[in-house]
Design an enzyme around this catalytic site. Structure first.
Site, PDB file in Angstrom:
ATOM      1  N   HIS A   1      48.005   1.607  55.692  1.00  0.00           N
ATOM      2  CA  HIS A   1      47.688   2.978  56.088  1.00  0.00           C
ATOM      3  C   HIS A   1      46.185   3.241  56.067  1.00  0.00           C
ATOM      4  CE1 HIS A   1      51.936   3.472  55.584  1.00  0.00           C
ATOM      5  NE2 HIS A   1      51.872   3.252  54.288  1.00  0.00           N
TER       6      HIS A   1
ATOM      7  N   HIS B   1      39.445   5.889  49.564  1.00  0.00           N
ATOM      8  CA  HIS B   1      39.945   5.355  50.829  1.00  0.00           C
ATOM      9  C   HIS B   1      39.381   6.184  51.982  1.00  0.00           C
ATOM     10  CE1 HIS B   1      42.781   8.602  49.823  1.00  0.00           C
ATOM     11  NE2 HIS B   1      42.703   8.840  51.120  1.00  0.00           N
TER      12      HIS B   1
ATOM     13  N   HIS C   1      39.764   7.756  56.274  1.00  0.00           N
ATOM     14  CA  HIS C   1      40.556   8.124  57.452  1.00  0.00           C
ATOM     15  C   HIS C   1      39.630   8.078  58.662  1.00  0.00           C
ATOM     16  CE1 HIS C   1      43.905   9.613  54.949  1.00  0.00           C
ATOM     17  NE2 HIS C   1      42.929   9.929  54.109  1.00  0.00           N
TER      18      HIS C   1
ATOM     19  N   GLU D   1      40.082  14.288  58.680  1.00  0.00           N
ATOM     20  CA  GLU D   1      41.316  15.052  58.480  1.00  0.00           C
ATOM     21  C   GLU D   1      40.984  16.537  58.433  1.00  0.00           C
ATOM     22  OE1 GLU D   1      43.556  12.891  55.262  1.00  0.00           O
ATOM     23  OE2 GLU D   1      44.664  12.398  57.091  1.00  0.00           O
TER      24      GLU D   1
ATOM     25  N   HIS E   1      37.776   9.835  51.109  1.00  0.00           N
ATOM     26  CA  HIS E   1      38.445  10.558  50.031  1.00  0.00           C
ATOM     27  C   HIS E   1      38.300   9.801  48.721  1.00  0.00           C
ATOM     28  CE1 HIS E   1      41.257  12.689  53.112  1.00  0.00           C
ATOM     29  NE2 HIS E   1      40.078  13.274  53.013  1.00  0.00           N
TER      30      HIS E   1
ATOM     31  N   THR F   1      47.345  14.028  51.808  1.00  0.00           N
ATOM     32  CA  THR F   1      47.508  14.089  53.273  1.00  0.00           C
ATOM     33  C   THR F   1      48.415  12.978  53.793  1.00  0.00           C
ATOM     34  OG1 THR F   1      45.576  12.727  53.753  1.00  0.00           O
ATOM     35  CG2 THR F   1      45.199  15.100  53.529  1.00  0.00           C
TER      36      THR F   1
HETATM   37 ZN   LIG Z   1      43.023  10.515  52.208  1.00  0.00          ZN
END
Ligand SMILES: [Zn+2]
Ligand SMILES: *[C@@H]1O[C@H](CO)[C@@H](O)[C@H](O)[C@H]1NC(C)=O
Ligand SMILES: *[C@@H]1O[C@H](CO)[C@@H](O)[C@H](O)[C@H]1NC(C)=O
Length: 299
Positions: free
Chosen positions: A86, A115, A117, A127, A140, A222
């Site tokens: 992910h 991590h 996004h 996000e 994040h 999220t």
């Molecule tokens: Zn995140």
């Protein structure tokens, strides 16, 4: 003390890898995509979900105590990078854990993992949005409240987690503070791949220096299980990264082919209030004041 820290690290690894609810399948496209998460993970259709759009005209200005970062400037003794299908996750396996307190937080929060996004091009990927504007990447840094002992227990309390969230901007030149990370990132392109790194760069290298200009609101993870347990701290100043540096993230393989994008769309705000720390407000007002004075002097 060292043993305790190693145990903390182990707890984080366990929580990410072996605990039901954190391992179930989800994706970002088709029937495993965000619109379907709520079928399996009921929290995902809650009323305090993340991410959100931060509308500058709707934020409430509030003066918070200063944020206090500890161990952000210390090299990380041993870290593990993992492509979990992910995103890429960095956990600390040995050494001092960074921690954060102050600002909107009560008590101390210990580092669990960080991590990212991203999106399929530089026009999207973040996000959280500001005035509907997307940024190409969002970092994040996840922390859990130390009084709840470990990540899993903390994730069952409404004030259990905090995420320090940083938005990125695509620029011409490379950000060399990310060189070491990028070097490791190419090693974990395959699904499930891990890399163990000793004496890694301090987490301070990943972020910007301004600790005063931020927004804060109550929200959720999220990704499934979308637990509404996160105090979000979204920093206003962006981290610069070159197009090629951002591109490296898009080379990762996910559970459903190439992980070209892994951001959840914005969720409704409902009854929530977004606060802006008045530290940033003072800064903006001060700048406006100086410009006015300069304007008068130049007449
Ligand atoms: Zn995140
Ligand atoms: C952002 O989008 C929403 C929904 O389309 C709209 O109501 C709002 O005015 C937009 N905000 C800005 C600053 O354009
Ligand atoms: C905590 O766990 C209980 C039992 O599993 C659950 O019903 C509750 O919703 C959880 N609370 C939060 C904040 O996640």
């Amino acid at each position: 003390m060292v043993v305790r820290r190693i145990l903390f690290g182990a707890a984080v690894l366990l929580s990410v890898n072996f605990v039901p609810g954190y391992t179930q399948d989800f994706g970002y496209d088709g029937t495993s995509g965000p619109n379907f998460w709520g079928k399996t993970f009921h929290n995902c259709v809650g009323k305090h979900q993340s991410p959100i759009d931060i509308e500058l005209t709707d934020v409430k200005v509030k003066k918070f105590p200063p944020l206090k970062f500890e161990n952000f400037d210390m090299a990380l003794e041993k870290v593990i990078l993992k492509n979990n299908g992910h995103t890429v996750v960095l956990t600390v396996a040995e050494g001092q854990l960074p921690s954060v307190s102050g600002g909107p937080l009560e008590g101390t929060y210990l580092f669990a993992q960080l991590h990212f996004h991203w999106g399929k091009n530089d026009l999207e990927g973040s996000e959280n949005l500001i005035n509907n504007h997307s940024f190409p990447l969002e970092l994040h840094m996840v922390f859990y409240k130390s009084s709840y002992n470990d990540f899993l227990h903390a994730a069952n309390h409404s004030d259990g987690l905090t995420v320090l969230s940083y938005l990125f901007e695509a620029v011409e030149s490379e950000n060399h503070r990310y060189d070491k990370f990028e070097e490791e990132l190419v090693k974990v392109q395959n699904l499930g791949a891990t890399a163990e790194v000793h004496d890694f760069v301090p987490v301070q290298q990943f972020i910007i220096d301004d600790k005063d200009a931020y927004f804060t609101y109550l929200g959720s993870l999220t990704t499934p299980p979308c637990s509404e347990v996160v105090i979000w701290i979204e920093f206003r100043q962006t981290v610069p990264l070159s197009h090629d540096q951002i591109q490296t993230f898009r080379q990762l393989s996910g559970t459903h082919g190439r992980l070209e994008h892994n951001f959840r769309p914005i969720q409704p705000l409902f009854d929530r209030v977004i606060y802006m720390n008045s530290g940033s407000y003072t800064y903006i007002k001060y700048t406006a004041f100086l410009l006015t004075i300069l304007g008068i002097m130049c007449q």
